[in-house]
Design an enzyme around this catalytic site. Sequence first.
Site, mmCIF file in Angstrom:
data_model
loop_
_atom_site.group_PDB
_atom_site.id
_atom_site.type_symbol
_atom_site.label_atom_id
_atom_site.label_comp_id
_atom_site.label_asym_id
_atom_site.label_seq_id
_atom_site.Cartn_x
_atom_site.Cartn_y
_atom_site.Cartn_z
ATOM 1 C CG HIS A 367 -2.149 -0.946 0.805
ATOM 2 N ND1 HIS A 367 -2.226 -2.237 1.256
ATOM 3 C CD2 HIS A 367 -3.210 -0.760 -0.010
ATOM 4 C CE1 HIS A 367 -3.305 -2.800 0.743
ATOM 5 N NE2 HIS A 367 -3.915 -1.938 -0.029
ATOM 6 C CB CYS A 680 -10.621 -0.948 -9.279
ATOM 7 S SG CYS A 680 -10.948 -1.995 -7.851
#
Length: 758
Positions: A367, A680
């Site tokens: 992330h 996505c």
Amino acid sequence: MPGTKTGGGSRTLLKALRRVLAEPGDGQARLDKVVRLVAGQLVAEVCSIYLKRDRSRLELCATEGLHPDAVHRVSLKIGHGLVGRIAQRAEPIATSNAQEAPGFQYIPETREEAYRSFAGVPIQRLGEVLGVLVIQNRVAREYTEDEIDGLEIVAMVIAEMTEAGMFTNGEEFQPIPQVRTQPVEMVGIAASEGLAEGPAHLHEPRVMVFNPIAENVESERARLHEAMTALRGDIDDLVRSDEIAATGEHRDVLEAYRMFAYDKGWLRRLEEAIESGLSAEVAVEKVQSAARSRMERIADPYLRERLHDLDDLANRLLRHLLGAAGGAPEIQAGAILIARNIGPGELMDHAGQIAGIVLEEGSLSSHAAIVARALSIPMVVQCQRVTRETNPGDKVVVDGAIGAVSLRPGGDVLDAFHQKVVVARQAAEIYKGLRDKPALTLDGTMIALHMNAGILSDLPSLEGSGAGGVGLYRTELQFMLRASLPGRTEQARTYARVLDAANGRPVIFRTLDIGSDKLLSYMKRVEEPNPALGWRAIRLGLDRPLLFKMQLQALIRGAGTRPLSLMFPMVTEADEFRRARALLDEALEGMKARGREVPSTVRVGAMLETPALAYASDAFFAQTDFISVGGNDLMQFFFAADRENERVRQRYDVLNLSFLRLLRDIAIRCDRLDVPLSFCGEAAGRPLEAVALAAVGYRSLSMRAASIGPVKRLLREVDLNEVRDLLAGAEADDQTSLRPRLLDWSRERGLHSDRYTR
Ligand code: PEP
Ligand code: MG
């Protein structure tokens, strides 16, 4: 050298060394005095200092006893000859018959044939070899352990002085190699494209020590004890605290720290090093260097990992010894952040100031990398040795598209880099020209391109990128940026602002996806053996219905009467979706009952991120308003390869045919059941992957804003039927991945697909 074990002999030598180092004179003069002094004190006929000129060579920089003309003329390869071997293995070599010793190489310029005995030790600092210190004698003699110890102690001082630049002359041309002055080219893994140039900011700056020799052994010992008590106190506090997550540490690491910090052997070795005349700081480094070279020889990867913990602990102790002088300086605007690793929260803390990031560890799918891409900060991960090779403030250039990093670049490298900047600007102009054109393939398929976002500062790019809307709004990023849980009103205000900025374009809010590597400093961390497979995303939302409902209410309030689209992350079973949806319905009913306005329409989707959901019933698919494939997580679960772990992540390709078959099956099912489908994950933002996704049935792709231009450009150049033919051919021929054929095809056709290779 007599009496080293008790410290008396080495203390006398170090005292003399301190006097020599304090005398005025240039770097060469200092080095010459050091070798003379050491030869005299150790009753050796020769004492020489070799320093690293670059990564692969050592240069004779000073000698007492060898031919003076050899100084700065003789250089040795690392690994070659006795001196080169000492540097390579970071271990001493002592022999009473050098010519017979394995690896011996005769260097005629030095006229060293007259000397039979040889003892050499690495000049090293915190495990980094900077050079080699050698003594030689004419007669065949065995050097004692005490003598080698004494030599190592002198080598420690020389290492500190080298690092502190004491042997340089402050001139442009340095006869004596300075540490880390040469340009270095490094290649890591490209994690966020873009070009950046700026001064290095070391996340954990190397500690500089200017007092290597103890003036008073007693007071050094007292300083060590004081620092050790403070260090143990810090670690006990951390272990006791409930907020381990806030420090970014994991409990097992802290437990390892605690074990090392209370290790009696460690303290004893530190005290012995002080006893020998070293300052407390250099004693810490000496013991650490020895521990490093011991542990580097261990094959067990777990134990080798613990090396980091030991390094961290030694660094913490050094910072306690140095007090304020050991603290990290403020980050400078436009700096390149150099770190071993960094979490997404920390990255966001520095986002405004930094121009680029280079990590020694890290992963493309972490992330932190996603945040870097969202913020368009160029990032390279897995760049080995970068923290060791960089000095604070060094010029660094980063090419995030190919993972290239240049430290202290020379003129040619800089010219080439500036040329790339010009080309990138030209490409940006081309993408700008495509902004209002549709992503229509040559065979007439229209692909909707949306952007991924997560912080308000992403949204201005919505207009410029030509995105149709926001296909994935990662709501957790706002939570990660804060020191405490944002309240309902504050959350609602943020969501309202997102919709304002979207100006009528659709936005899909993904509800909180925390857990795994996305930690909130203010939430108690739950210890899990494997957080990626753990309590995260919708699982956490359903088990914490108050937190989850608060977010749902905030989303409803933020939308006002505007349409609201939201989706739940990592749904694994249909029932999770139904329960989450029921909570949403409750929230909507509650609003209505209180006479509050509610969105004109509410669309609720599920993120398909686990293979299990791909095989849920038709009834489940029909209950959703849309499905969004989260390819990052889906890949890690499909291939059983942690997205954070480059060693395994890299082995598998999004274009792997098994994975493409799964994606195609999902598309076929959604088409049959008339469920809108999008993708996505990060792969959607890579042109070649985007084309493959379109070919297997994806008509809506969501990616970071900067990828829309390149993806659109390629989509407009291709006929998807050709891609499907390539896929059929690859399947018929039992290929593993579509990539090689797709690449060949795009090259043959001269397509613009080369932005990323993998
Ligand atoms: C994904 O997993 O593909 C995704 C879009 O979610 P995230 O990367 O935030 O886990
Ligand atoms: Mg995900």
